[in-house]
Design an enzyme around this catalytic site. Structure first.
Site, mmCIF file in Angstrom:
data_model
loop_
_atom_site.group_PDB
_atom_site.id
_atom_site.type_symbol
_atom_site.label_atom_id
_atom_site.label_comp_id
_atom_site.label_asym_id
_atom_site.label_seq_id
_atom_site.Cartn_x
_atom_site.Cartn_y
_atom_site.Cartn_z
ATOM 1 C CG HIS A 63 -0.153 0.036 2.533
ATOM 2 N ND1 HIS A 63 0.253 1.206 3.128
ATOM 3 C CD2 HIS A 63 0.295 -0.968 3.325
ATOM 4 C CE1 HIS A 63 0.912 0.939 4.242
ATOM 5 N NE2 HIS A 63 0.956 -0.381 4.391
ATOM 6 C CG HIS A 114 12.645 -3.758 -14.678
ATOM 7 N ND1 HIS A 114 13.294 -4.280 -15.758
ATOM 8 C CD2 HIS A 114 11.921 -4.798 -14.154
ATOM 9 C CE1 HIS A 114 12.994 -5.563 -15.898
ATOM 10 N NE2 HIS A 114 12.167 -5.895 -14.924
#
Length: 204
Positions: free
Chosen positions: A129, A138
């Site tokens: 979260h 990446h």
């Protein structure tokens, strides 16, 4: 599910996974553009160098794993970008995504995460979260970002690495495979180990 005609910029190893995801989703992939490759991949023709006039209404994805190269190619791509979200990915309806992103098999993006553009969340990576991931990042297979982590533009987070809650990885930094990040990582730093330590800096 609405499907589109899509072209891929890139024809290498990462493109294989992205193409597989797109075909699984039922999209019509009409071309892969990469001057290093010819022939076809999974039945899709590889057409060499990018042609901005080819199927101008098709959507595009820059399926290149290297962050700096992905950015250079994205800048010159004239097609409108789209996201690729594999059906096995879990993406909270309370997360926000930019465009050109690739969320691959088994990846998880939790509530109130914010992803920029042209981000790769690779196989089995977990973004908890309130994470913020900037453009051209990446996140490699199996990496874990705990809650409230932020990742600067162009950074690479290696396979199986862990970043504890609330830490920041700066722009164009590299977190090595299996590293455990317990402190903020500066821009351009390369960190490895458990706990992660800086071994050098690399300017992009």
């Amino acid at each position: 599910m609405e499907t589109h005609k899509i072209i891929l910029q890139g024809g290498g190893e990462h493109a294989r996974v992205v193409l597989d995801s797109l075909l699984t989703l039922g999209h019509k992939v009409t071309a892969l553009f990469d001057p290093k490759y010819s022939g076809d991949l999974f039945g899709v023709p590889q057409r060499g160098s990018y042609d901005p006039e080819f199927e101008p209404h098709a959507k595009a994805v820059v399926a290149i794993g290297n962050n700096a190269v992905r950015k250079r190619v994205a800048v010159v791509t004239k097609h409108t970008f789209t996201n690729v979200i594999h059906p096995s990915a879990i993406v909270s309806s309370f997360a926000s995504l930019g465009t050109g992103n690739m969320l691959l098999q088994g990846s998880i993006v939790q509530a109130q995460c914010k992803l920029g553009n042209h981000v790769i969340i690779n196989t089995g990576a977990t973004i908890d979260h309130d994470c913020v991931i900037e453009d051209f990042v990446h996140i490699a297979p199996g990496a874990v970002l705990c809650g409230c982590v932020s990742i600067g533009e162009g950074s690479f987070i290696g396979a199986g690495s862990v970043i504890i809650p609330g830490k920041r990885v700066g722009a164009w930094a590299t977190v090595g495979a299996g590293a455990v990040v317990i402190q903020d990582v500066p821009d351009y730093a390369v960190v490895v180990g458990n706990p992660a330590r800086i071994i050098r800096y690399e300017k992009s």
